[in-house]
Design a protein around this motif. Structure first.
Motif, mmCIF file in Angstrom:
data_model
loop_
_atom_site.group_PDB
_atom_site.id
_atom_site.type_symbol
_atom_site.label_atom_id
_atom_site.label_comp_id
_atom_site.label_asym_id
_atom_site.label_seq_id
_atom_site.Cartn_x
_atom_site.Cartn_y
_atom_site.Cartn_z
ATOM 1 N N ASP A 59 0.849 -1.139 0.016
ATOM 2 C CA ASP A 59 0.072 -0.123 0.112
ATOM 3 C C ASP A 59 0.916 1.424 0.071
ATOM 4 O O ASP A 59 0.551 2.100 0.927
ATOM 5 C CB ASP A 59 -1.056 -0.033 1.219
ATOM 6 C CG ASP A 59 -2.178 1.002 0.771
ATOM 7 O OD1 ASP A 59 -2.545 1.277 -0.045
ATOM 8 O OD2 ASP A 59 -2.692 1.410 1.935
ATOM 9 N N ALA A 60 1.913 1.192 -0.831
ATOM 10 C CA ALA A 60 2.592 2.405 -1.017
ATOM 11 C C ALA A 60 3.050 2.379 -2.468
ATOM 12 O O ALA A 60 2.740 1.629 -3.321
ATOM 13 C CB ALA A 60 4.042 2.486 -0.149
ATOM 14 N N GLU A 61 3.746 3.695 -2.626
ATOM 15 C CA GLU A 61 4.072 3.890 -4.216
ATOM 16 C C GLU A 61 5.279 4.813 -4.429
ATOM 17 O O GLU A 61 5.489 5.674 -3.452
ATOM 18 C CB GLU A 61 2.731 5.005 -4.882
ATOM 19 C CG GLU A 61 2.880 5.452 -6.346
ATOM 20 C CD GLU A 61 1.942 6.159 -6.795
ATOM 21 O OE1 GLU A 61 2.035 7.228 -7.396
ATOM 22 O OE2 GLU A 61 0.600 5.746 -6.195
ATOM 23 N N PRO A 62 6.014 4.242 -5.049
ATOM 24 C CA PRO A 62 7.347 4.699 -5.427
ATOM 25 C C PRO A 62 7.500 6.088 -6.134
ATOM 26 O O PRO A 62 6.545 6.358 -7.014
ATOM 27 C CB PRO A 62 8.187 3.599 -6.245
ATOM 28 C CG PRO A 62 7.108 2.973 -6.932
ATOM 29 C CD PRO A 62 6.126 3.099 -6.285
ATOM 30 N N ALA A 63 8.389 7.017 -5.969
ATOM 31 C CA ALA A 63 8.621 8.110 -6.645
ATOM 32 C C ALA A 63 9.432 7.789 -7.799
ATOM 33 O O ALA A 63 10.575 7.065 -7.570
ATOM 34 C CB ALA A 63 9.303 9.190 -5.647
ATOM 35 N N ALA A 68 14.716 6.480 -10.498
ATOM 36 C CA ALA A 68 15.938 6.295 -11.509
ATOM 37 C C ALA A 68 17.330 6.401 -10.821
ATOM 38 O O ALA A 68 18.185 5.849 -11.530
ATOM 39 C CB ALA A 68 15.568 7.837 -12.088
ATOM 40 N N VAL A 69 17.307 7.047 -9.613
ATOM 41 C CA VAL A 69 18.724 6.987 -9.127
ATOM 42 C C VAL A 69 18.906 5.595 -8.861
ATOM 43 O O VAL A 69 20.369 5.244 -8.843
ATOM 44 C CB VAL A 69 18.458 7.753 -7.580
ATOM 45 C CG1 VAL A 69 19.829 7.744 -6.872
ATOM 46 C CG2 VAL A 69 18.413 9.147 -7.997
ATOM 47 N N VAL A 70 18.171 4.759 -8.199
ATOM 48 C CA VAL A 70 18.438 3.335 -7.810
ATOM 49 C C VAL A 70 18.857 2.428 -8.943
ATOM 50 O O VAL A 70 19.800 1.788 -9.019
ATOM 51 C CB VAL A 70 17.421 2.635 -6.874
ATOM 52 C CG1 VAL A 70 17.819 1.186 -6.565
ATOM 53 C CG2 VAL A 70 17.295 3.581 -5.530
ATOM 54 N N ALA A 71 18.041 2.632 -10.185
ATOM 55 C CA ALA A 71 18.309 2.019 -11.480
ATOM 56 C C ALA A 71 19.789 2.482 -12.005
ATOM 57 O O ALA A 71 20.336 1.649 -12.371
ATOM 58 C CB ALA A 71 17.215 2.401 -12.557
ATOM 59 N N GLY A 136 2.170 5.734 -10.742
ATOM 60 C CA GLY A 136 2.843 4.644 -9.749
ATOM 61 C C GLY A 136 1.643 3.483 -9.796
ATOM 62 O O GLY A 136 1.144 3.092 -10.978
ATOM 63 N N GLY A 137 1.392 2.864 -8.686
ATOM 64 C CA GLY A 137 0.267 1.838 -8.721
ATOM 65 C C GLY A 137 0.864 0.550 -9.712
ATOM 66 O O GLY A 137 1.945 0.150 -9.410
#
Length: 303
Positions: A59-63, A68-71, A136-137
């Motif tokens: 029940d959360a959504e990534p920014a 992009a930074v992690v990728a 997201g979602g």
């Protein structure tokens, strides 16, 4: 809270390095190759990316910016690791390896190709999401799927690839581990306020029970399949590292259970501040990233 998130990220990076250092000590003289240090960061990055992509399950959504930074970190560390592996196998210094050597000298091009192309695909998703073409979602599951492929192709090579069925067990083990550490890291990076933790942490905790069970069972099966049962668990470097990994994982499970009886109960009734939740998540992440470092070093250690 940016400072606290930065402290958790820094501590996690240190424990990743500590995990590889433990492998280097326990496995001598058959310790991991130098590229294992970078592999550990690549594993941490792709696990976090997997967690970000699967945040809808809690029940959360990534920014998109965080994704992009992690990728980018995943893609960069994958390339650096491949470069170091080419140098190691050629018996040359890293600075003596050129693009032609990179093209022909990687023992198995599939993992690095998948990881780099996967990172580029996620960067494209992030750009589209930030531009409004995606949100997201459920669309974020694409990120999770790409990261899962990267985790699988990296985990089933090497020792795991020497059997017809062990790769399947190791792959499930790797995905379970990545979900646990990656989702917890993604929560630290994403969730805001008491309400956010009160909503997402209980869901994460419930799903984590099943994941930890799968992780434990597959880990035992894979370990026994690879080195059997006997004195090789303490007479060989590989076996000693496996024991260290089991101990570290056991400590992480103990901390997670303690959190379930303390932090979770407090967060559920909105009694845990955002700072407190980040701090508790940091404790658990420190142990889990230590396990990741051990896993990365173990993969580069001779049986």
């Amino acid at each position: 809270m940016t400072k606290h998130r930065g402290l958790v990220a820094g501590a996690s990076a240190l424990t990743v390095l500590a995990g590889v250092a433990v492998v280097w000590i326990l496995a001598r003289p058959d310790g991991p190759e130098p590229s294992a240090w970078v592999d550990a960061f690549a594993l941490a990055a792709v696990s976090t990316l997997f967690g970000l992509g699967m945040l809808a399950l809690v029940d959360a959504e990534p920014a998109p910016g965080t994704v992009a930074v992690v990728a980018a970190l995943w893609g960069a560390t994958s390339l650096i690791s491949a470069w170091l592996q080419v140098a190691e196998r050629a018996g040359a210094g890293p600075l003596d390896v050129g693009l032609r050597d990179m093209a022909t000298g990687v023992e198995s091009g599939l993992p690095v190709i998948v990881c780099v192309l996967g990172a580029l695909a996620v960067l494209g998703w992030s750009y589209a999401a930030a531009s409004g073409a995606r949100s997201g979602g459920v669309n974020a599951y694409v990120v999770g799927a790409i990261a899962a492929v990267g985790i699988l192709v990296s985990s089933v090579t090497g020792h795991a690839g020497q059997s017809s069925w062990v790769p399947l067990v190791v792959g499930v083990h790797a995905i379970a581990a990545a979900w646990w550490v990656g989702t917890l890291a993604a929560l630290v990076l994403t969730v805001r306020g008491r309400g956010g933790w009160a909503r997402s942490l209980p869901v994460f905790s419930e799903r984590a029970i099943v994941v930890v069970g799968v992780l434990t069972v597959t880990g035992v099966i894979a370990g026994v399949a690879q080195i059997g049962i006997g004195s090789q668990w303490w007479d060989t470097g590989y076996g000693r590292v496996l024991v260290a990994k089991v101990v570290a994982l056991g400590c992480a499970v103990a901390v997670a259970w303690w959190h379930r009886t303390t932090w979770l109960a407090k967060a559920r009734r909105h009694g845990a501040s955002e700072k407190d939740s980040i701090r508790h998540a940091g404790y658990e992440l420190a142990l889990l990233t230590l396990v990741l470092g051990l896993a990365a070093g173990l993969a580069a250690t001779g049986v």
